[in-house]
Design a protein around this motif. Structure first.
Motif, mmCIF file in Angstrom:
data_model
loop_
_atom_site.group_PDB
_atom_site.id
_atom_site.type_symbol
_atom_site.label_atom_id
_atom_site.label_comp_id
_atom_site.label_asym_id
_atom_site.label_seq_id
_atom_site.Cartn_x
_atom_site.Cartn_y
_atom_site.Cartn_z
ATOM 1 N N LEU B 216 7.008 0.737 -8.047
ATOM 2 C CA LEU B 216 6.022 -0.334 -8.193
ATOM 3 C C LEU B 216 6.625 -1.520 -8.948
ATOM 4 N N SER B 219 9.090 -3.471 -6.762
ATOM 5 C CA SER B 219 8.394 -4.292 -5.761
ATOM 6 C C SER B 219 7.720 -5.477 -6.426
ATOM 7 N N THR B 220 7.093 -5.233 -7.584
ATOM 8 C CA THR B 220 6.383 -6.318 -8.260
ATOM 9 C C THR B 220 7.351 -7.425 -8.652
ATOM 10 N N GLY B 236 9.280 -5.771 -1.976
ATOM 11 C CA GLY B 236 8.515 -6.849 -2.597
ATOM 12 C C GLY B 236 8.842 -8.210 -2.004
ATOM 13 N N SER B 257 4.010 -3.639 2.759
ATOM 14 C CA SER B 257 3.004 -3.153 1.819
ATOM 15 C C SER B 257 2.697 -1.685 2.092
ATOM 16 N N ILE B 260 5.348 0.551 0.714
ATOM 17 C CA ILE B 260 5.232 0.696 -0.747
ATOM 18 C C ILE B 260 4.141 1.708 -1.081
ATOM 19 N N VAL B 261 2.962 1.526 -0.477
ATOM 20 C CA VAL B 261 1.841 2.429 -0.758
ATOM 21 C C VAL B 261 2.215 3.857 -0.380
ATOM 22 N N ILE B 264 4.677 5.380 -2.967
ATOM 23 C CA ILE B 264 4.032 5.660 -4.253
ATOM 24 C C ILE B 264 3.074 6.833 -4.117
ATOM 25 N N LEU B 265 2.318 6.858 -3.014
ATOM 26 C CA LEU B 265 1.356 7.943 -2.800
ATOM 27 C C LEU B 265 2.071 9.283 -2.671
ATOM 28 N N SER B 268 3.388 10.274 -6.169
ATOM 29 C CA SER B 268 2.372 10.674 -7.151
ATOM 30 C C SER B 268 1.744 12.008 -6.778
ATOM 31 N N ASP B 272 1.804 15.164 -9.153
ATOM 32 C CA ASP B 272 0.603 15.869 -9.612
ATOM 33 C C ASP B 272 0.732 17.367 -9.360
ATOM 34 N N ASN B 284 -4.901 18.675 -17.639
ATOM 35 C CA ASN B 284 -5.963 17.696 -17.805
ATOM 36 C C ASN B 284 -5.536 16.451 -18.576
#
Lengths: 305, 286
Positions: B216, B219-220, B236, B257, B260-261, B264-265, B268, B272, B284
């Motif tokens: 992120l 890209s930013t 980016g 875009s 990128i999504v 990242i997805l 993550s 998780d 938690n």
């Protein structure tokens, strides 16, 4: 308690000073700004005059103390490009940034926390799953991607909202959405997990046994005890939110501090960048200080120790 | 019951996560092999083939995603852009992990004044939002890939440092460390043989969680014009260039875009899952 507050305030001030000093010297070690501010072949006397006007003729340590003292007397230096006092530039642009930030913070709290409570109360139902999957996606989509999607749909295709700049309340809708989806999603996820930790506790059963209504039990006894981690994260979110505001302001051509800092960085306008970083570091540190001190309000065990 | 257990043993990884992992590895491999698979000169441009339509708009088109405003094939550029983004984020992560782990070990083992100084440095770093650290360094060092890596190391180390420090403080009093020390093991040996092995799993979880943040960040910064500069490209940069053609050629901004999504997805969700699997204590915590 007084001693604790005093120590925390001193530490916060020390942090802000360290950030300022680091950024000040880092921006001065990379060569002479005069070289890229003047056109090639400028005469030496022209260079000297510019150097004197910008206060770059003094030894480095004198420049440092002058700028440090200037912060207290209101003399924040002169922008290399705009040739105007830095504080004036910031005063013009702080309004749009603060109003946007305040709305985003309000949305995060007003939407994020209730969604988290709802998901926790309806744990493992369809509502919970849908809310949480949306929150996962919401916190992974970068804000500039979201901003561009919004512009594409609402400004270019549907022609409902203005694509940039500021003025009417309509101008706020898309920047607020682009900026608040991430923090709102995090707030919802965190409220949910932190409330789930609390919800199985005996004192909630005790409150129920007293005959309290379920929503009173959850809100008064549950949420209050779940709020400490939520507030900690909201404090940390503020930092991410300020960082995000730069990007969102650039996407929507928002005339705020963020766009000012990005263009100043591209132009290597050091006085603006240094002052901007100082303002941001100070606000982040100050909010985190408030967060730390607010623990006492939320938790009597901390207040009395 | 027994059957269930056997099934679980055969599938140590849930199908969704397995799919995410394989697709992520596939993207990384294709992106890294880009110069071998589709050797092109990134700087070359041809204004006669500007803004051609993609295959889904015009089935006769030779370009899967059309061409951009300089007549370059978007699909090929997308692979190269992904490659840049992945290379920079992985390198940045490597440095951030190394610096953070080292400082965390020092803080945890030395304690006292050293620990206080390092925790003060963490406070200083956390008081400036990541994007702004990027802005400062782009301003000082100029906008280059190396700057982005430096920014990642500088912004990323603190979370590794905090994690390693707290793990070490828990481990420090452990009997097996004491036993090792009493047999005459040196500090360095204890760190490498006992401590690093024991903090490996939370560290791996943390690395995965941070990696999406680095993608992120890269890209930013490139989106803001503070990262990769033309003729180089990154996701980016492509989003930023495509923005100007949104009305007529929306896929120019939407395709990068989406990548990128997607990246990242993937990371993550894998992160998780890893966290729940390796470190149930953190389930938690956020």
């Amino acid at each position: 308690m007084k001693r604790y507050i005093l120590m925390r305030v001193l530490k916060a001030l020390l942090t802000i000073w360290a950030v300022y000093t680091l950024v000040f010297f880092l921006t001065r070690v990379t060569g002479d700004p005069i070289e890229w501010l003047t056109i090639a072949g400028a005469s030496d006397s022209a260079k000297e005059t510019l150097r004197e006007n910008l206060g770059l003729d003094l030894p480095l340590w004198q420049q440092y103390f002058k700028s440090l003292i200037g912060l207290f007397t209101g003399d924040t230096g002169i922008s290399y490009y705009y040739a105007r006092p830095v504080s004036e530039l910031f005063a013009e642009r702080i309004g749009p940034t603060l109003s946007l930030g305040a709305i985003v913070m309000a949305v995060t709290v007003v939407v994020g926390i209730p969604l988290g409570v709802l998901a926790a109360v309806r744990h493992n139902t369809l509502l919970d799953r849908v809310t949480m999957s949306t929150a996962v996606i919401g916190s992974t989509v970068p804000n500039f991607v979201l901003g561009i999607l919004l512009i594409f749909v609402f400004a270019l295709k549907l022609r409902l909202l203005p694509s940039g700049n500021t003025g009417t309340p309509m101008h706020y809708i898309m920047p607020v959405i682009a900026m608040s989806v991430g923090p709102t999603a995090s707030a919802a996820r965190l409220t949910r997990s932190s409330l789930l930790d609390v919800i199985g506790q005996d004192y909630l059963d005790c409150a129920r046994a007293k005959g309290m209504r379920e929503w009173m039990v959850v809100l008064k006894h549950g949420l209050r005890n779940a709020l400490i981690p939520v507030i900690t994260i909201l404090g940390a979110q503020l930092s991410a939110m300020i960082g995000g505001s730069v990007v969102v302001e650039t996407v929507f051509a928002w005339p705020g501090i963020g766009t000012l800092l990005v263009t100043s960085a591209q132009q290597r306008d050091f006085p603006v960048v240094v002052f901007g970083v100082l303002v941001i570091a100070a606000s982040v540190t100050f909010v985190n200080l408030l967060v730390d001190l607010s623990y006492g309000l939320l938790d009597p065990r901390i207040r009395n120790s | 019951m027994k059957k269930n257990k056997l099934l679980r043993k055969r599938w140590p990884v849930p199908p969704l996560i397995l799919f995410l992992m394989l697709s992520f590895v596939a993207i990384v491999v294709v992106a890294l092999l880009a110069p071998v698979l589709m050797p092109v000169d990134l700087a070359a441009n041809d204004l006669t083939t500007r803004l051609l339509l993609p295959t889904f708009k015009d089935p006769t088109s030779e370009h899967l995603l059309g061409t951009d405003y300089l007549g370059r094939d978007v699909a090929v550029r997308l692979v190269y852009a992904t490659r840049t983004t992945i290379e920079i984020s992985f390198t940045g992560m490597l440095f951030a992990t190394a610096v953070g782990t080292a400082l965390g070990i020092v803080a945890g083992l030395c304690g006292g004044k050293v620990d206080q100084v390092i925790s003060f440095l963490t406070d200083v770093r956390l008081s400036v939002p990541t994007t702004f650290i990027g802005i400062i360094f782009a301003c000082i060092l100029g906008a280059t890939p190396l700057t982005t890596v430096v920014v990642m190391a500088i912004t990323g180390w603190s979370s590794f440092c905090r994690l390693v420090r707290s793990q070490i403080i828990q481990l420090r009093g452990a009997k097996f460390i004491e036993a090792s020390r009493s047999m005459g093991a040196s500090g360095v040996r204890i760190v490498f043989e006992h401590i690093l092995v024991n903090i490996a799993s939370p560290l791996i979880v943390q690395i995965t969680m941070e990696l999406s943040g680095f993608i992120l960040l890269e890209s930013t910064l490139s989106f803001l014009g503070l990262g990769i500069q033309p003729p180089g490209t990154s996701l980016g940069v492509m989003v930023s260039n495509g923005r100007d053609y949104m009305l007529t050629h929306w896929w120019l901004a939407i395709a990068p875009s989406a990548v990128i999504v997607l990246l990242i997805l993937q990371i993550s969700l894998i992160g998780d899952w890893l966290r729940d699997k390796l470190d149930p204590k953190l389930k938690n915590a956020s």
